[in-house]
Enzyme design. Structure first.
Site, PDB file in Angstrom:
ATOM      1  N   HIS A   1       1.257   0.811  -6.245  1.00 52.93           N
ATOM      2  CA  HIS A   1       0.904   0.052  -7.248  1.00 52.93           C
ATOM      3  C   HIS A   1       1.477  -1.538  -7.211  1.00 52.93           C
ATOM      4  O   HIS A   1       0.619  -2.436  -7.305  1.00 52.93           O
ATOM      5  CB  HIS A   1       1.396   0.568  -8.504  1.00 52.93           C
ATOM      6  CG  HIS A   1       1.331  -0.160  -9.670  1.00 52.93           C
ATOM      7  ND1 HIS A   1       0.721   0.499 -11.039  1.00 52.93           N
ATOM      8  CD2 HIS A   1       1.539  -1.513 -10.203  1.00 52.93           C
ATOM      9  CE1 HIS A   1       0.683  -0.477 -12.026  1.00 52.93           C
ATOM     10  NE2 HIS A   1       1.226  -1.522 -11.521  1.00 52.93           N
ATOM     11  N   GLU A   2       2.686  -1.613  -6.892  1.00 51.17           N
ATOM     12  CA  GLU A   2       3.066  -2.813  -6.512  1.00 51.17           C
ATOM     13  C   GLU A   2       2.994  -3.742  -5.447  1.00 51.17           C
ATOM     14  O   GLU A   2       2.418  -4.788  -5.516  1.00 51.17           O
ATOM     15  CB  GLU A   2       4.672  -2.879  -6.686  1.00 51.17           C
ATOM     16  CG  GLU A   2       5.427  -2.240  -7.846  1.00 51.17           C
ATOM     17  CD  GLU A   2       4.916  -2.778  -9.313  1.00 51.17           C
ATOM     18  OE1 GLU A   2       4.382  -4.022  -9.143  1.00 51.17           O
ATOM     19  OE2 GLU A   2       4.891  -2.209 -10.270  1.00 51.17           O
TER      20      GLU A   2
ATOM     21  N   HIS B   1      -0.557  -5.490  -6.104  1.00 49.36           N
ATOM     22  CA  HIS B   1      -0.679  -6.599  -6.814  1.00 49.36           C
ATOM     23  C   HIS B   1      -0.228  -7.821  -5.966  1.00 49.36           C
ATOM     24  O   HIS B   1      -0.976  -8.713  -6.031  1.00 49.36           O
ATOM     25  CB  HIS B   1       0.729  -6.744  -7.785  1.00 49.36           C
ATOM     26  CG  HIS B   1       0.576  -6.030  -8.972  1.00 49.36           C
ATOM     27  ND1 HIS B   1      -0.510  -6.264  -9.932  1.00 49.36           N
ATOM     28  CD2 HIS B   1       1.379  -5.043  -9.772  1.00 49.36           C
ATOM     29  CE1 HIS B   1      -0.172  -5.508 -11.144  1.00 49.36           C
ATOM     30  NE2 HIS B   1       0.672  -4.562 -10.987  1.00 49.36           N
TER      31      HIS B   1
HETATM   32 ZN    ZN Z   1       1.218  -3.415 -12.426  1.00 45.57          ZN
END
Ligand code: ZN
Ligand code: ZN
Length: 171
Positions: free
Chosen positions: A75-76, A79
């Site tokens: 998830h990170e 980004h």
């Molecule tokens: Zn996020």
């Protein structure tokens, strides 16, 4: 609190693996990001785009390693990858969702479901009919005499449970 070194290393390895996967899918090269273990509160992790840095919550990590490996880390990383490929876009917008699905095969969820007992403790209160869990903030208000809470079912004022064994101090 710092996680133990072996755990840090497993996180770094997973970050590297995720970056490599993203590089293969996008045909781009990504610098390895700085990884820190200083995220506080209920937040599992955060991505600092311009700094090219990931921060993970050491308390949540220690209690939820499998979720970090499967979900939080990709998830990170996503980004950062979205930022590198598309610039400043909506944090959990189309680009981010697309990378989550196509690179990692993950459902793009934005809220984690981790065990937050140690970062967000609750306090057991009793009325006449059931057990209530109050947040630390509410508990402090009650204990300082600033606020009282009433059970919506039996209308009795809540009082701190004397039999509660789950109560703990904030680490
Ligand atoms: Zn996020
Ligand atoms: Zn009640």
């Amino acid at each position: 609190m710092k996680p133990d070194e072996a755990l840090c290393q497993r996180v770094l390895n997973r970050v590297t693996e995720c970056m490599a996967l993203a590089a293969r899918h996008t045909g781009r090269d990504f610098d390895p990001p700085t990884v820190r273990f200083n995220q506080r509160g209920r937040i599992a992790g955060s991505a600092w785009l311009e700094r090219w840095e990931l921060r993970f919550n050491p308390v949540l990590l220690a209690d939820n390693e499998a979720d970090f490996m499967a979900d939080i880390i990709p998830h990170e990383v996503t980004h950062l990858v979205a930022f590198a490929c598309f610039g400043k876009v909506k944090p959990h917008g189309r680009e981010w969702q697309h990378i989550m699905r196509s690179v990692f095969g993950l459902e793009p969820r934005t809220r984690h479901r981790l065990n937050t007992a140690r970062v967000a403790p609750t306090f057991a209160y009793d009325c006449g009919c059931r057990r209530h869990q109050l947040s630390l903030r509410r508990h402090n208000k009650v204990q300082r005499g600033k606020q009282r809470y009433q059970c919506l079912h039996c209308n009795t004022l809540l009082s701190l449970s004397v039999t509660d064994t789950t109560r703990r101090k904030v680490p």
